[in-house]
Design an enzyme around this catalytic site. Structure first.
Site, PDB file in Angstrom:
ATOM      1  N   GLU A 116      67.802 -19.507   9.674  1.00 53.39           N
ATOM      2  CA  GLU A 116      67.291 -18.694  10.784  1.00 53.39           C
ATOM      3  C   GLU A 116      65.893 -19.169  11.161  1.00 53.39           C
ATOM      4  O   GLU A 116      64.951 -19.033  10.383  1.00 53.39           O
ATOM      5  CB  GLU A 116      67.261 -17.222  10.356  1.00 53.39           C
ATOM      6  N   ARG A 170      58.970 -17.317  16.706  1.00 52.38           N
ATOM      7  CA  ARG A 170      57.600 -16.826  16.625  1.00 52.38           C
ATOM      8  C   ARG A 170      56.593 -17.904  16.922  1.00 52.38           C
ATOM      9  O   ARG A 170      55.398 -17.662  16.923  1.00 52.38           O
ATOM     10  CB  ARG A 170      57.309 -16.345  15.208  1.00 52.38           C
ATOM     11  N   LYS A 178      71.635  -6.711  10.335  1.00 55.74           N
ATOM     12  CA  LYS A 178      70.470  -7.026   9.524  1.00 55.74           C
ATOM     13  C   LYS A 178      69.846  -5.689   9.118  1.00 55.74           C
ATOM     14  O   LYS A 178      69.779  -4.771   9.939  1.00 55.74           O
ATOM     15  CB  LYS A 178      69.481  -7.832  10.365  1.00 55.74           C
TER      16      LYS A 178
HETATM   17  O1  LIG Z   1      60.978 -11.632  12.884  1.00 57.31           O
HETATM   18  C1  LIG Z   1      62.101 -11.378  12.488  1.00 57.31           C
HETATM   19  O2  LIG Z   1      63.033 -11.042  13.191  1.00 57.31           O
HETATM   20  C2  LIG Z   1      62.352 -11.533  11.106  1.00 57.31           C
HETATM   21  O3  LIG Z   1      63.372 -12.036  10.761  1.00 57.31           O
HETATM   22  C3  LIG Z   1      61.338 -11.102  10.165  1.00 57.31           C
HETATM   23  C4  LIG Z   1      61.726 -11.521   8.788  1.00 57.31           C
HETATM   24  O4  LIG Z   1      62.758 -10.710   8.363  1.00 57.31           O
HETATM   25  C5  LIG Z   1      60.611 -11.470   7.876  1.00 57.31           C
HETATM   26  O5  LIG Z   1      59.594 -12.251   8.373  1.00 57.31           O
HETATM   27  C6  LIG Z   1      61.012 -11.897   6.506  1.00 57.31           C
HETATM   28  O6  LIG Z   1      59.906 -12.353   5.810  1.00 57.31           O
HETATM   29  P1  LIG Z   1      59.747 -12.161   4.258  1.00 57.31           P
HETATM   30  O7  LIG Z   1      59.481 -10.708   4.067  1.00 57.31           O
HETATM   31  O8  LIG Z   1      58.571 -12.997   3.934  1.00 57.31           O
HETATM   32  O9  LIG Z   1      60.993 -12.621   3.616  1.00 57.31           O
END
Ligand SMILES: O=C(O)C(=O)C[C@H](O)[C@H](O)COP(=O)(O)O
Length: 204
Positions: free
Chosen positions: A37, A41, A125
């Site tokens: 994925e 960003r 999700k």
């Molecule tokens: O922007 C989105 O739609 C995302 O997918 C956000 C991610 O779920 C998180 O950035 C996961 O990051 P971690 O918590 O570091 O594993």
């Protein structure tokens, strides 16, 4: 095949330099994690998706942080093979459904899950997984809503992933721990492949 069943872990990657996209994806695929994925960003995210889609056989590259109908169209055009959103709005869901690309909309509460199930969506999700309540929360959702399966993402690490994967309503988990920023900055793809292999082995 469902996105949730491609691998136990979906690496969530933030790509700042488009030239890292292909070696990064190759390392993840070599480690055994085909679903990747790429979050929308960074300015080069769409270009990164296009490069991975064109140059990394075996990768199933998707777009993350999909928030608007425009994001849906741009991701599909870049070659994304799945779409992931942190939450869901009616306009976003309509665009996702119309794109023909498989998608995982985000939900965090029973009402959100029920609204999506009402639209026939039962693969979601769960975001933000740990801050929203983690394993006990997901277990509790599974009581009244057993037909819904999740990819929990947000705050999950190598050490905590197995607890999520042990739940019957979890298909896979997402996380950023497979691509540490310092490994990316130094081009240490061997380390990324090792982290991916470790994650791929989390559920046999
Ligand atoms: O922007 C989105 O739609 C995302 O997918 C956000 C991610 O779920 C998180 O950035 C996961 O990051 P971690 O918590 O570091 O594993």
């Amino acid at each position: 095949m469902s996105i949730l069943d491609l691998a136990p872990v979906v690496p969530v990657v933030v790509i700042d330099d488009v030239d890292t996209a292909v070696p990064l994806a190759r390392a993840l695929v070599a480690g055994g994690l085909p679903a990747i994925e790429v979050t929308l960003r960074t300015p080069c995210a769409l270009a990164a998706i296009a490069r991975i889609a064109a140059e990394v056989p075996g990768a199933v590259v998707g777009a993350g942080t999909v928030r608007t109908p425009g994001d849906v169209a741009a991701s599909a055009e870049a070659g994304a093979r799945f779409l992931v959103s942190p939450g869901a709005t009616p306009a976003l869901l309509d665009a996702m459904a119309g794109s023909g690309v498989p998608y995982l909309p985000g939900a965090a509460t029973a009402s959100e899950v029920m609204a999506l199930a009402e639209r026939g969506l039962t693969e979601l999700k769960f975001f933000p997984a740990v801050p929203a309540g983690g394993v006990p929360y997901l277990k509790a959702l599974g009581g009244p809503l057993p037909e819904v399966r999740f990819c929990p993402t947000g705050g999950i690490r190598r050490e905590t992933a197995p607890d999520f994967l042990a739940l019957p309503n979890v298909g896979c988990v997402g996380g950023t721990w497979l691509t540490p920023p310092d490994a990316l900055a130094s081009g240490d793809y061997g380390r990324i492949e090792k982290l991916a292999a470790e994650a791929a082995a989390l559920r046999g």
